[in-house]
Write a protein that holds these residues in place. Sequence first.
Motif, PDB file in Angstrom:
ATOM      1  N   SER A 153      -6.691  12.597 -17.685  1.00  0.00           N
ATOM      2  CA  SER A 153      -5.593  11.822 -17.608  1.00  0.00           C
ATOM      3  C   SER A 153      -5.683  11.368 -15.998  1.00  0.00           C
ATOM      4  N   VAL A 154      -4.858  10.102 -15.768  1.00  0.00           N
ATOM      5  CA  VAL A 154      -4.858   9.789 -14.613  1.00  0.00           C
ATOM      6  C   VAL A 154      -3.355   9.158 -14.239  1.00  0.00           C
ATOM      7  N   ARG A 155      -2.763   9.400 -13.020  1.00  0.00           N
ATOM      8  CA  ARG A 155      -1.548   8.701 -12.797  1.00  0.00           C
ATOM      9  C   ARG A 155      -1.794   7.310 -11.920  1.00  0.00           C
ATOM     10  N   ILE A 156      -1.388   6.312 -12.291  1.00  0.00           N
ATOM     11  CA  ILE A 156      -1.762   5.085 -11.409  1.00  0.00           C
ATOM     12  C   ILE A 156      -0.350   4.372 -11.241  1.00  0.00           C
ATOM     13  N   ALA A 157      -0.488   3.427 -10.131  1.00  0.00           N
ATOM     14  CA  ALA A 157       0.509   2.624  -9.861  1.00  0.00           C
ATOM     15  C   ALA A 157       0.278   1.242  -9.304  1.00  0.00           C
ATOM     16  N   LEU A 158       0.682   0.197  -9.774  1.00  0.00           N
ATOM     17  CA  LEU A 158       0.392  -1.005  -9.198  1.00  0.00           C
ATOM     18  C   LEU A 158       1.552  -1.589  -8.315  1.00  0.00           C
ATOM     19  N   ALA A 159       1.414  -1.891  -6.963  1.00  0.00           N
ATOM     20  CA  ALA A 159       2.632  -2.288  -6.353  1.00  0.00           C
ATOM     21  C   ALA A 159       2.131  -3.962  -6.246  1.00  0.00           C
ATOM     22  N   ALA A 213      -2.152  -7.340  -4.288  1.00  0.00           N
ATOM     23  CA  ALA A 213      -1.289  -6.184  -4.942  1.00  0.00           C
ATOM     24  C   ALA A 213      -2.230  -4.869  -4.680  1.00  0.00           C
ATOM     25  N   TYR A 214      -1.484  -3.865  -4.991  1.00  0.00           N
ATOM     26  CA  TYR A 214      -2.277  -2.521  -4.589  1.00  0.00           C
ATOM     27  C   TYR A 214      -2.307  -1.603  -5.680  1.00  0.00           C
ATOM     28  N   LEU A 215      -3.308  -1.079  -6.171  1.00  0.00           N
ATOM     29  CA  LEU A 215      -3.486  -0.024  -7.191  1.00  0.00           C
ATOM     30  C   LEU A 215      -4.115   1.347  -6.668  1.00  0.00           C
ATOM     31  N   ALA A 216      -3.083   2.312  -6.860  1.00  0.00           N
ATOM     32  CA  ALA A 216      -3.136   3.474  -6.238  1.00  0.00           C
ATOM     33  C   ALA A 216      -3.247   4.462  -7.654  1.00  0.00           C
ATOM     34  N   VAL A 217      -4.218   5.522  -7.422  1.00  0.00           N
ATOM     35  CA  VAL A 217      -4.315   6.699  -8.357  1.00  0.00           C
ATOM     36  C   VAL A 217      -3.841   8.115  -7.587  1.00  0.00           C
ATOM     37  N   GLU A 218      -3.059   8.723  -8.478  1.00  0.00           N
ATOM     38  CA  GLU A 218      -2.645  10.093  -7.806  1.00  0.00           C
ATOM     39  C   GLU A 218      -3.840  10.939  -7.335  1.00  0.00           C
ATOM     40  N   GLY A 219      -3.559  11.245  -6.198  1.00  0.00           N
ATOM     41  CA  GLY A 219      -4.926  12.282  -5.507  1.00  0.00           C
ATOM     42  C   GLY A 219      -5.689  11.411  -4.815  1.00  0.00           C
ATOM     43  N   GLY A 220      -5.804  10.312  -5.098  1.00  0.00           N
ATOM     44  CA  GLY A 220      -6.923   9.437  -4.453  1.00  0.00           C
ATOM     45  C   GLY A 220      -8.101   9.357  -4.990  1.00  0.00           C
ATOM     46  N   PHE A 221      -9.135   8.453  -4.461  1.00  0.00           N
ATOM     47  CA  PHE A 221     -10.648   8.343  -4.888  1.00  0.00           C
ATOM     48  C   PHE A 221     -11.346   9.541  -4.211  1.00  0.00           C
ATOM     49  N   ALA A 222     -12.359  10.076  -4.848  1.00  0.00           N
ATOM     50  CA  ALA A 222     -13.351  10.993  -4.156  1.00  0.00           C
ATOM     51  C   ALA A 222     -14.418  10.148  -3.529  1.00  0.00           C
ATOM     52  N   ILE A 223     -14.089   9.636  -2.437  1.00  0.00           N
ATOM     53  CA  ILE A 223     -14.921   8.754  -1.778  1.00  0.00           C
ATOM     54  C   ILE A 223     -14.929   9.149  -0.221  1.00  0.00           C
ATOM     55  N   LEU A 254       0.633  -1.230  -0.160  1.00  0.00           N
ATOM     56  CA  LEU A 254      -0.138   0.047  -0.066  1.00  0.00           C
ATOM     57  C   LEU A 254       1.155   1.275   0.168  1.00  0.00           C
ATOM     58  N   GLY A 255       1.837   1.330   0.790  1.00  0.00           N
ATOM     59  CA  GLY A 255       2.767   2.398   0.910  1.00  0.00           C
ATOM     60  C   GLY A 255       3.451   2.643  -0.232  1.00  0.00           C
ATOM     61  N   LEU A 256       4.053   1.806  -1.052  1.00  0.00           N
ATOM     62  CA  LEU A 256       4.881   1.814  -2.290  1.00  0.00           C
ATOM     63  C   LEU A 256       3.815   2.174  -3.302  1.00  0.00           C
ATOM     64  N   ALA A 257       2.715   1.782  -3.504  1.00  0.00           N
ATOM     65  CA  ALA A 257       1.593   2.217  -4.553  1.00  0.00           C
ATOM     66  C   ALA A 257       1.461   3.785  -4.500  1.00  0.00           C
ATOM     67  N   ASN A 258       1.135   4.281  -3.155  1.00  0.00           N
ATOM     68  CA  ASN A 258       0.909   5.685  -2.666  1.00  0.00           C
ATOM     69  C   ASN A 258       2.183   6.345  -3.155  1.00  0.00           C
ATOM     70  N   ALA A 259       3.375   5.882  -2.798  1.00  0.00           N
ATOM     71  CA  ALA A 259       4.686   6.764  -2.970  1.00  0.00           C
ATOM     72  C   ALA A 259       4.863   6.899  -4.277  1.00  0.00           C
ATOM     73  N   LEU A 260       4.409   5.861  -5.247  1.00  0.00           N
ATOM     74  CA  LEU A 260       4.923   6.003  -6.716  1.00  0.00           C
ATOM     75  C   LEU A 260       3.958   7.061  -7.377  1.00  0.00           C
ATOM     76  N   VAL A 261       2.719   7.216  -6.836  1.00  0.00           N
ATOM     77  CA  VAL A 261       1.905   8.454  -7.335  1.00  0.00           C
ATOM     78  C   VAL A 261       2.140   9.528  -6.646  1.00  0.00           C
TER      79      VAL A 261
END
Lengths: 241, 354
Positions: free
Chosen positions: B71-77, B119-129, B40-47
């Motif tokens: 556009s969206v920046r994503i990362a999969l850890a 595995a974890y999928l992060a999006v830059e800025g996070g989800f608006a939830i 989780l930490g890696l996925a977030n740090a990458l974006v």
Amino acid sequence: MRPPHVISLGDTAFAIEYGDGLDPEPGARVAELAAAARKARQSGGLIGLVDLVPTLRSLLVVYDPLTASRAELEAALRTLDDATAQAAPPPPRRWVLPVCCDEAFAPDLAAVAAATGLGPDAVIARLCAPAYVVGMIGFLPGFAYLTGLDPALRLPRRADPRPRVPAGSVAIADTMAAIYPSDSPGGWHLLGRCPLTLFDPAWSPPVPLAAGDRVRFEPVDPGRFAALAATRPRLEPDPQR
Amino acid sequence: MTPTLDLLRPGPRTSLQDLGRIGWRAMGIPVAGAMDRIGLGLANALVGNPPGTGCLELTLSGPLLRVAAESVRIALAGPARISLTKTTGERRTLAPDRSWRLERGDLLEIGPINGSLVAYLAVEGGFAIAPLLGSLSTHLAAGLGPLGGRTLEAGPLPLCRDNAEPGPERRLTRPLPYGDGPIRLVPGPQADAFTPDALATLLSSCYQVGTRSDRMGMRLEGPKLRHRGQADIVSDGIVAGCLQVPGDGSPILLLADHQTTGGYAKIATAISADLPRLGRALPGDRLEFRAVTVAEAEAVRRAQERAMQDCLDSLAPVEENGRIDLAALYRAELISGAVTGDEEPVAPPSAGTI
């Protein structure tokens, strides 16, 4: 009561244990220490403390090993425990919870009446007589374990647990009573239904009851049950009792 | 229009998770949260997100997603196969453990995860939830969390941001500090509820991760651990890592979705530094155990945190046109000496390296 001793749950928690959980007194000591620890944290102490879980015989102390060590926190809590042992405990909060024991809500009333040799009315009377102590909240969000059940109602859990116990069910097993705050599987004997909400994540706090509180059941008829179930007034502590 | 990431196919067990719903245990409200805090930490740090931002936790395999934002920046850890299909029909394989900038209409398919449960999928800025009780985590058994506390179904996931600035992308350049060797345990809290040889059996035997494991607990198959008397105790508090042993003698290692209290004796507790590794363990994996003291466990966790911070500090930029940033690689190599260079983004990695 034996002096408290501390048991390890890895490097993120330890429990300060007061007894075997069968004596009501340790529960009171646990609630007092939890209250004192919360107060200390609010005033900036107990750095690294993450969470406190009062249970029937111990206080679980959850900490962050990156900002605190077990040794430091244990010492701080032992000091706090010595101080709270000297002080007079604050008066507990009291709650009165309506319960409808109509047969539609009490599928095990007849069986409990038969197993205890008491009539159904006597079972209800004994269920509603005691001032229960909230020993702990666990198992489900808002599930309060109530100690102080009349020994005449003491029965083992059902041999065949139900896959779904409806929310609000008032139940007994062994030495305790409880109310299921949400639908869940369960093996306790169901003696009635409470129409009020015991857990709502939109509330602050989301669970009104807390360990150390006193709870009494007040029998209501199906008409009163329906009226309360329709409006679901928020549970408030009883200032009178 | 709200920018979204549209889940066209959710994957077998995809849920929103962050670091958990912390501070509510006294009310019986479980923590939940990521099974693997390192991933989780890696996925977030990458974006570029703060460490505890909510991500999609993917289990066994991932979803099929379409970008409905500029556009969206994503990362999969995590070790998963990712394939991207552009609106032009162009297809390519994307490496995990680095960030990618996707554009409107891009289709992202995340295939089987190899060698890890999650595995974890992060999006830059996070989800608006909106968080529930301060957290986006999902507790499946209690149905607690935003979006009904369930695994995700097909549908749009709102994003906080509608676009992502062009590069540079970031990539992982050194091994993550999961640790290896036997899982470390602190004996207790109820080791004395077992026969004298039970702890020795646990520490000298090999256990296999059972197939009936889930986010609440991992069932361990191996030699049984015998109680001195009853398996039942008066319920008390539990934490992730506790090894509780019901009457049948088969231990259950409690994981992210464990209940706040439990009524079975607990022989030992896995240390927090080994929880991410346990969260990734697959049914059939073999585990061995070793005993440590609380002070050793705390020191191991602090060392792991420093190593994790080093990993995140050394994330290296990648040039957007696909060429490796040699200067960045050189810098990373000077720091770690552990750069393999096998994640060059243009050439899809072969199946064996994913």
